[in-house]
Write an enzyme that holds these catalytic residues in place. Structure first.
Site, PDB file in Angstrom:
ATOM      1  N   ASP A   1      -2.953 -18.381   0.902  1.00 54.00           N
ATOM      2  CA  ASP A   1      -3.963 -19.121   0.125  1.00 54.00           C
ATOM      3  C   ASP A   1      -4.620 -20.189   0.995  1.00 54.00           C
ATOM      4  OD1 ASP A   1      -1.472 -20.385   0.155  1.00 54.00           O
ATOM      5  OD2 ASP A   1      -1.580 -21.105  -1.914  1.00 54.00           O
TER       6      ASP A   1
ATOM      7  N   TYR B   1       0.824  -1.212   0.000  1.00 57.76           N
ATOM      8  CA  TYR B   1       0.000   0.000   0.000  1.00 57.76           C
ATOM      9  C   TYR B   1       0.860   1.263   0.000  1.00 57.76           C
ATOM     10  CZ  TYR B   1      -4.641  -2.010   0.924  1.00 57.76           C
ATOM     11  OH  TYR B   1      -5.841  -2.656   0.832  1.00 57.76           O
TER      12      TYR B   1
ATOM     13  N   ASP C   1      -6.246  -6.982   4.373  1.00 60.49           N
ATOM     14  CA  ASP C   1      -7.385  -6.356   3.689  1.00 60.49           C
ATOM     15  C   ASP C   1      -8.314  -7.444   3.154  1.00 60.49           C
ATOM     16  OD1 ASP C   1      -8.939  -4.338   2.395  1.00 60.49           O
ATOM     17  OD2 ASP C   1      -7.936  -4.851   0.519  1.00 60.49           O
TER      18      ASP C   1
ATOM     19  N   ASP D   1     -12.145  -9.108   4.921  1.00 63.21           N
ATOM     20  CA  ASP D   1     -13.443  -9.132   4.241  1.00 63.21           C
ATOM     21  C   ASP D   1     -14.027 -10.543   4.269  1.00 63.21           C
ATOM     22  OD1 ASP D   1     -13.330  -6.445   3.565  1.00 63.21           O
ATOM     23  OD2 ASP D   1     -13.987  -6.781   1.492  1.00 63.21           O
TER      24      ASP D   1
ATOM     25  N   LYS E   1       3.218 -15.403   2.652  1.00 64.73           N
ATOM     26  CA  LYS E   1       3.387 -16.177   1.421  1.00 64.73           C
ATOM     27  C   LYS E   1       4.875 -16.479   1.300  1.00 64.73           C
ATOM     28  CE  LYS E   1       1.804 -17.980  -2.439  1.00 64.73           C
ATOM     29  NZ  LYS E   1       0.923 -19.172  -2.444  1.00 64.73           N
TER      30      LYS E   1
HETATM   31  C1  IPM Z   1     -10.363  -1.289   4.088  1.00 66.20           C
HETATM   32  C2  IPM Z   1     -10.615  -0.708   2.727  1.00 66.20           C
HETATM   33  C3  IPM Z   1      -9.468   0.245   2.395  1.00 66.20           C
HETATM   34  C4  IPM Z   1      -8.193  -0.585   2.371  1.00 66.20           C
HETATM   35  C5  IPM Z   1      -9.631   1.008   1.081  1.00 66.20           C
HETATM   36  C6  IPM Z   1     -10.946   1.741   1.023  1.00 66.20           C
HETATM   37  C7  IPM Z   1      -8.480   1.940   0.868  1.00 66.20           C
HETATM   38  O1  IPM Z   1     -10.770  -1.721   1.783  1.00 66.20           O
HETATM   39  O2  IPM Z   1     -10.275  -0.504   5.067  1.00 66.20           O
HETATM   40  O3  IPM Z   1     -10.278  -2.505   4.191  1.00 66.20           O
HETATM   41  O4  IPM Z   1      -7.888  -1.228   1.365  1.00 66.20           O
HETATM   42  O5  IPM Z   1      -7.500  -0.588   3.371  1.00 66.20           O
HETATM   43 MG    MG Z   2     -10.826  -3.675   2.642  1.00 69.21          MG
END
Ligand code: IPM
Ligand code: MG
Length: 358
Positions: free
Chosen positions: A224, A143, A248, A252, A192
């Site tokens: 993975d 990032y 990240d 999710d 990884k």
């Molecule tokens: C998160 C989001 C952010 C990230 C984006 C919106 C920059 O996906 O907080 O997980 O990738 O960190």
């Molecule tokens: Mg995210």
């Protein structure tokens, strides 16, 4: 009795609606437990682009630096999707994380008992519940690494570099082991290392840090495999520590297996006690302004703030208990609605939770 200054970045979409309820909850806590919370609303994200032409005005960063903590709603939306590069709303988030030195992102994935039906996994996989904490490195890796364009083997190419220093790995690892000590004393470090040099270094340093925590069990897992294990056997995880990009993605996935992304808060912490607290969900522009968004993730973010930044554990517990009791009483916003429950809007959900705080 204490006084706290909180910068509020309500942001875009449903951000303002859900933070309004979070503020109401903090005010209720203030009344009951005799604390004073001062709120300072500042601009960031798409709304800041519209108003002042910048996603993160310098004034906003200054105000956030001065505050005892930051409460953030959500930033972004399709309206600004065509804005290129440095002024995208998401850049405001990255700028706040970097500017405030918030290198540790804690993302819990918990199944609330009252909502176990919402979990998309079979009950025999989730058993009596899931309680995972993802500790994501937040200010390093791909990032924030060098990026750009260059002449490559096949003509022009774009690149983003993944790099981690010993210091960055060491401090996030310490963070993970420290929280594991408060939980079930198990850390899974995800990397990884079969391919990436930066991951091999990550693994080496995490293993070194682990020696200072003999009580904590450490295991390493390739990313993975970790993605697979999260749906195959999520109960094996307690604390997961990983890099910015892997965190990240896995966070999710982990939030989805709880079935209730509208309920999950997060904390971003740095060296000082101050932190930034925000729901895991996004700005949901399709439902903005309709009083149907779920304010629980924002409300639970304030509980994390009280716990991690202000060391007010009792007050944090009071908020979590109030949320649980309202869910157990059968109240639901539309995103978590199921048969036989009472559907309520954003404001009413906020009020029910305020009223349930004791
Ligand atoms: C998160 C989001 C952010 C990230 C984006 C919106 C920059 O996906 O907080 O997980 O990738 O960190
Ligand atoms: Mg995210």
């Amino acid at each position: 009795m204490a006084e706290f200054h909180i910068a509020v970045v309500a942001g875009d979409g449903i951000g303002p609606e859900v933070t309004e309820q979070a503020i109401a909850v903090l005010n209720k806590i203030g009344d009951l437990f005799h604390h004073t919370f001062h709120f300072n609303k500042v601009l960031a994200g798409g709304c800041a682009i519209d108003e002042v032409g910048k996603c993160l005005p310098a004034e906003t960063l200054e105000q956030c630096k001065k505050a005892d903590s930051v409460l953030l709603g959500a930033v972004g939306g399709p309206k600004w999707d065509t804005v290129v590069g440095v002024q995208r709303p998401e850049k405001a988030l990255l700028g706040l994380r970097e500017g405030l030195g918030l290198y540790a992102n804690l993302r819990p994935a918990i199944i609330h008992k009252a909502l176990s039906d919402a979990c998309p996994l079979k009950p025999e996989i989730t058993g009596d519940g899931i309680d995972i904490l993802i500790v994501r490195e937040l200010t390093g890796g791909i990032y924030f690494g060098e990026k750009g364009y260059r002449e490559g083997k096949y003509g022009q190419e774009a690149f983003d570099i993944e790099a981690y220093s010993e210091m960055e790995i060491r401090r996030i690892a310490k963070n993970a082991f420290d929280v594991a000590m408060q939980r079930n004393k198990k850390v899974t470090s995800v990397d990884k290392a079969n391919v990436l040099e930066s991951s091999r270094f990550w693994r080496k340093i995490v293993t070194e840090v682990a020696q200072q925590y003999p009580e904590v069990e450490l295991n390493h897992m390739y990313v993975d495999n970790a993605a697979m294990q999260l749906v195959r056997n999520p109960k094996q995880f307690d604390v997961i520590v990983t890099s910015n990009i892997f965190g990240d993605i896995l966070s999710d996935e982990a939030s989805m297996i709880t079935g209730s992304i509208g309920l999950l808060p997060s904390a971003s912490l740095g060296q000082t006690g101050a932190g930034m607290y925000e729901p895991i969900h996004g700005s949901a522009p399709d439902i903005a302004g309709k009083d149907i968004a779920n304010p629980i993730a924002a409300i639970l973010s304030t509980a994390m703030m009280l716990k991690y930044s202000f060391k007010l554990d009792k007050e944090a517990d009071a908020i979590e208990k109030a949320v649980t009791s309202v869910l157990e009483s059968g109240y639901r916003t539309t995103d978590i609605m199921s048969e036989g429950m009472n559907v309520v809007g954003t404001k009413q959900m906020g009020k029910l939770i305020c009223d349930a705080i004791q």
